[in-house]
Design a protein around this motif. Structure first.
Motif, mmCIF file in Angstrom:
data_model
loop_
_atom_site.group_PDB
_atom_site.id
_atom_site.type_symbol
_atom_site.label_atom_id
_atom_site.label_comp_id
_atom_site.label_asym_id
_atom_site.label_seq_id
_atom_site.Cartn_x
_atom_site.Cartn_y
_atom_site.Cartn_z
ATOM 1 N N GLN A 76 -47.022 -79.387 -1.874
ATOM 2 C CA GLN A 76 -47.222 -80.661 -2.564
ATOM 3 C C GLN A 76 -47.638 -81.747 -1.576
ATOM 4 N N ASP A 77 -47.123 -81.691 -0.356
ATOM 5 C CA ASP A 77 -47.461 -82.688 0.662
ATOM 6 C C ASP A 77 -48.889 -82.548 1.173
ATOM 7 N N LEU A 78 -49.491 -81.396 0.974
ATOM 8 C CA LEU A 78 -50.844 -81.178 1.476
ATOM 9 C C LEU A 78 -51.875 -82.087 0.812
ATOM 10 N N THR A 79 -51.551 -82.612 -0.354
ATOM 11 C CA THR A 79 -52.480 -83.512 -1.055
ATOM 12 C C THR A 79 -52.324 -84.958 -0.598
ATOM 13 N N ASN A 80 -51.327 -85.251 0.229
ATOM 14 C CA ASN A 80 -51.086 -86.595 0.736
ATOM 15 C C ASN A 80 -52.026 -86.854 1.914
ATOM 16 N N LYS A 81 -53.141 -87.529 1.637
ATOM 17 C CA LYS A 81 -54.171 -87.753 2.658
ATOM 18 C C LYS A 81 -53.632 -88.529 3.854
ATOM 19 N N GLU A 82 -52.786 -89.500 3.595
ATOM 20 C CA GLU A 82 -52.226 -90.312 4.672
ATOM 21 C C GLU A 82 -51.388 -89.456 5.620
ATOM 22 N N MET A 83 -50.572 -88.593 5.049
ATOM 23 C CA MET A 83 -49.721 -87.715 5.847
ATOM 24 C C MET A 83 -50.538 -86.652 6.578
ATOM 25 N N MET A 84 -51.537 -86.108 5.918
ATOM 26 C CA MET A 84 -52.266 -84.951 6.440
ATOM 27 C C MET A 84 -53.367 -85.302 7.434
ATOM 28 N N ASN A 85 -53.915 -86.496 7.365
ATOM 29 C CA ASN A 85 -55.093 -86.839 8.163
ATOM 30 C C ASN A 85 -54.899 -86.564 9.657
ATOM 31 N N GLY A 86 -53.805 -87.046 10.223
ATOM 32 C CA GLY A 86 -53.557 -86.832 11.650
ATOM 33 C C GLY A 86 -53.377 -85.365 11.995
ATOM 34 N N PHE A 87 -52.658 -84.653 11.135
ATOM 35 C CA PHE A 87 -52.449 -83.222 11.372
ATOM 36 C C PHE A 87 -53.773 -82.457 11.346
#
Length: 142
Positions: A76-87
């Motif tokens: 579910q967190d994979l769709t969070n662009k803010e969270m995922m961008n850096g990773f």
């Protein structure tokens, strides 16, 4: 009696062929060290990516492929662009492939269209992990 001997020979030949194929698969990956990590937590990507960078430095030219499989509710967190961008930027720079488990996507109603384009989807994350292990990948689950 003749049929039994022929059947026995066919079974032995088949086993020998499978053994040779397994040896060939292992030898194809023997010149590189490959890794796979199965995780159920997106924040774990930070230490996973740091480990990939360090292993690449330690392994040098022997460093092969590094894959991460995200399973469970974490998809579910994979769709969070803010969270995922850096990773995702760090993963791309390190040459790390991040996969999402298709079963988990279905279970938690996550649409593939909502995932970042650079993510790959494997239908069954656990099976994908085992398949990579059979190819000689070193594996850990977090």
């Amino acid at each position: 009696m003749k049929n039994i001997l022929l059947a026995s020979f066919a079974v032995i030949l088949s086993l020998f062929t499978n053994l040779l194929q397994a040896q060939t698969d292992h030898e194809e990956h023997a010149d590189h060290i490959n890794y796979v990590v199965l995780t159920r937590s997106v924040p774990q990507l930070k230490p996973i990516l740091l480990a990939a960078e360090e292993l690449a430095a330690q392994d040098g030219e022997k460093f092969g492929e590094f894959q991460v499989v995200v399973c469970g509710k974490a998809v579910q967190d994979l769709t969070n662009k803010e969270m995922m961008n850096g990773f995702l930027q760090k993963a791309e720079k390190a040459g790390v492939i991040i996969n999402a488990c298709g079963f988990s996507l279905k279970k938690f109603n996550v649409k593939r269209s909502g995932l970042p384009e650079t993510l790959r989807v494997v239908e069954n994350g656990i099976l994908h992990n085992f398949e990579l292990q059979k190819k000689g990948y070193l594996s850990i689950e977090l």
